[in-house]
Write a protein that holds these residues in place. Sequence first.
Motif, PDB file in Angstrom:
ATOM      1  N   PHE A   5      41.075  37.896  47.833  1.00 20.06           N
ATOM      2  CA  PHE A   5      40.288  37.576  46.633  1.00 20.06           C
ATOM      3  C   PHE A   5      38.967  38.338  46.632  1.00 20.06           C
ATOM      4  CE2 PHE A   5      37.034  34.847  44.625  1.00 20.06           C
ATOM      5  CZ  PHE A   5      37.506  34.857  43.331  1.00 20.06           C
ATOM      6  N   GLN A   6      38.306  38.328  47.792  1.00 20.10           N
ATOM      7  CA  GLN A   6      37.000  39.004  47.881  1.00 20.10           C
ATOM      8  C   GLN A   6      37.145  40.514  47.663  1.00 20.10           C
ATOM      9  OE1 GLN A   6      34.692  36.990  47.731  1.00 20.10           O
ATOM     10  NE2 GLN A   6      35.140  35.171  48.962  1.00 20.10           N
ATOM     11  N   ASN A   7      38.306  41.061  48.019  1.00 22.62           N
ATOM     12  CA  ASN A   7      38.499  42.510  47.878  1.00 22.62           C
ATOM     13  C   ASN A   7      38.887  42.962  46.471  1.00 22.62           C
ATOM     14  OD1 ASN A   7      37.817  43.058  50.515  1.00 22.62           O
ATOM     15  ND2 ASN A   7      39.911  42.799  51.260  1.00 22.62           N
ATOM     16  N   ILE A   8      39.131  42.016  45.589  1.00 20.24           N
ATOM     17  CA  ILE A   8      39.430  42.395  44.209  1.00 20.24           C
ATOM     18  C   ILE A   8      38.170  43.031  43.606  1.00 20.24           C
ATOM     19  CG2 ILE A   8      39.970  41.509  41.900  1.00 20.24           C
ATOM     20  CD1 ILE A   8      41.730  39.388  43.213  1.00 20.24           C
ATOM     21  N   LYS A  10      35.655  44.010  40.907  1.00 21.81           N
ATOM     22  CA  LYS A  10      35.274  43.498  39.583  1.00 21.81           C
ATOM     23  C   LYS A  10      35.318  44.586  38.506  1.00 21.81           C
ATOM     24  CE  LYS A  10      32.234  40.330  38.598  1.00 21.81           C
ATOM     25  NZ  LYS A  10      33.041  39.197  38.137  1.00 21.81           N
ATOM     26  N   GLU A  13      38.560  44.417  36.735  1.00 21.36           N
ATOM     27  CA  GLU A  13      38.979  43.115  36.207  1.00 21.36           C
ATOM     28  C   GLU A  13      39.574  43.266  34.818  1.00 21.36           C
ATOM     29  OE1 GLU A  13      35.617  40.527  36.051  1.00 21.36           O
ATOM     30  OE2 GLU A  13      36.250  39.425  37.827  1.00 21.36           O
ATOM     31  N   SER A  14      38.901  44.078  34.020  1.00 23.96           N
ATOM     32  CA  SER A  14      39.324  44.223  32.630  1.00 23.96           C
ATOM     33  C   SER A  14      40.708  44.856  32.533  1.00 23.96           C
ATOM     34  CB  SER A  14      38.310  45.091  31.894  1.00 23.96           C
ATOM     35  OG  SER A  14      38.949  45.933  30.987  1.00 23.96           O
ATOM     36  N   LYS A  15      41.514  44.218  31.737  1.00 25.22           N
ATOM     37  CA  LYS A  15      42.865  44.689  31.460  1.00 25.22           C
ATOM     38  C   LYS A  15      42.871  46.131  30.940  1.00 25.22           C
ATOM     39  CE  LYS A  15      46.353  43.350  28.100  1.00 25.22           C
ATOM     40  NZ  LYS A  15      46.910  42.252  27.298  1.00 25.22           N
ATOM     41  N   LEU A  18      42.252  48.478  33.821  1.00 24.44           N
ATOM     42  CA  LEU A  18      43.466  48.478  34.625  1.00 24.44           C
ATOM     43  C   LEU A  18      44.483  49.426  33.985  1.00 24.44           C
ATOM     44  CD1 LEU A  18      43.899  46.585  37.097  1.00 24.44           C
ATOM     45  CD2 LEU A  18      45.124  45.034  35.604  1.00 24.44           C
ATOM     46  N   LEU A  91      44.861  43.045  44.977  1.00 24.40           N
ATOM     47  CA  LEU A  91      45.509  42.210  43.961  1.00 24.40           C
ATOM     48  C   LEU A  91      46.904  41.802  44.445  1.00 24.40           C
ATOM     49  CD1 LEU A  91      44.377  41.339  41.263  1.00 24.40           C
ATOM     50  CD2 LEU A  91      45.457  43.295  40.189  1.00 24.40           C
TER      51      LEU A  91
ATOM     52  N   PHE B   5      51.834  45.374  30.616  1.00 22.43           N
ATOM     53  CA  PHE B   5      50.405  45.450  30.321  1.00 22.43           C
ATOM     54  C   PHE B   5      50.027  44.520  29.171  1.00 22.43           C
ATOM     55  CE2 PHE B   5      46.978  47.461  27.805  1.00 22.43           C
ATOM     56  CZ  PHE B   5      45.965  47.415  28.738  1.00 22.43           C
ATOM     57  N   ILE B   8      49.648  40.808  30.077  1.00 25.26           N
ATOM     58  CA  ILE B   8      48.539  40.346  30.929  1.00 25.26           C
ATOM     59  C   ILE B   8      47.615  39.492  30.064  1.00 25.26           C
ATOM     60  CG2 ILE B   8      46.499  41.081  32.230  1.00 25.26           C
ATOM     61  CD1 ILE B   8      48.045  43.559  33.127  1.00 25.26           C
ATOM     62  N   GLU B  13      41.667  37.523  33.186  1.00 24.73           N
ATOM     63  CA  GLU B  13      41.146  38.811  33.649  1.00 24.73           C
ATOM     64  C   GLU B  13      40.112  38.605  34.750  1.00 24.73           C
ATOM     65  OE1 GLU B  13      39.364  40.909  30.434  1.00 24.73           O
ATOM     66  OE2 GLU B  13      41.098  42.204  30.173  1.00 24.73           O
ATOM     67  N   LYS B  15      38.109  37.629  37.801  1.00 28.29           N
ATOM     68  CA  LYS B  15      38.434  37.343  39.191  1.00 28.29           C
ATOM     69  C   LYS B  15      38.176  35.871  39.529  1.00 28.29           C
ATOM     70  CE  LYS B  15      36.437  38.854  43.538  1.00 28.29           C
ATOM     71  NZ  LYS B  15      35.788  39.958  44.254  1.00 28.29           N
ATOM     72  N   PHE B  94      53.418  44.738  36.036  1.00 29.37           N
ATOM     73  CA  PHE B  94      52.538  45.869  35.758  1.00 29.37           C
ATOM     74  C   PHE B  94      52.296  46.668  37.041  1.00 29.37           C
ATOM     75  CE2 PHE B  94      48.160  47.496  35.775  1.00 29.37           C
ATOM     76  CZ  PHE B  94      48.251  48.402  34.737  1.00 29.37           C
TER      77      PHE B  94
END
Lengths: 98, 98
Positions: A5-8, A10, A13-15, A18, A91, B5, B8, B13, B15, B94
């Motif tokens: 989780f911490q390694n995600i 930010k 984050e936005s689709k 991504l 993720l 995609f 999602i 989104e 975290k 995805f």
Amino acid sequence: MIEAFQNINKVFESKVRLGIMAVLMVNEDVDFNTLKELLSLTDGNLASHTRALEELGYVVCQKTFVGRKPKTSFQATSEGKKAFKAHIEALENFLKST
Amino acid sequence: MIEAFQNINKVFESKVRLGIMAVLMVNEDVDFNTLKELLSLTDGNLASHTRALEELGYVVCQKTFVGRKPKTSFQATSEGKKAFKAHIEALENFLKST
């Protein structure tokens, strides 16, 4: 779960981000309109996210002319690819742990 | 890639919301402080995201007293669990396609 989780990242984050990065991981060079259509985005939405990724050094933007038409295209930098891969890994690890 | 995609869920989104829901998927009932520590969040950050999830009907909040101390705890609703599962599935599809 918590470490993944911490390694995600930010930043991703936005689709939309991504999606942009995913497209640029598998295509060397993608122009604005192709990216926009692929991800069903508006001009403004795509532009604001590509700008953010550019500012982070994750994406580079090239403006050229095709005949008289301006063409904007994007490439992922090696730094961007590395950061995106690390995010995908985090993720995936997070998802595995849920 | 594109279909996954599109599926999602923008709600997840963030975290922080991803983390909250993941914890509530595997724990029936989690109190505010446990959630806060597990995810290393500030009070304000956690509160704003749990409120958003509550407003969507994905999470319910219960306020009780333990002795004289107020205690706030959260549960995922079945609607919330369903939406989160669909999101995780879309995210996995995805990722597989990237």
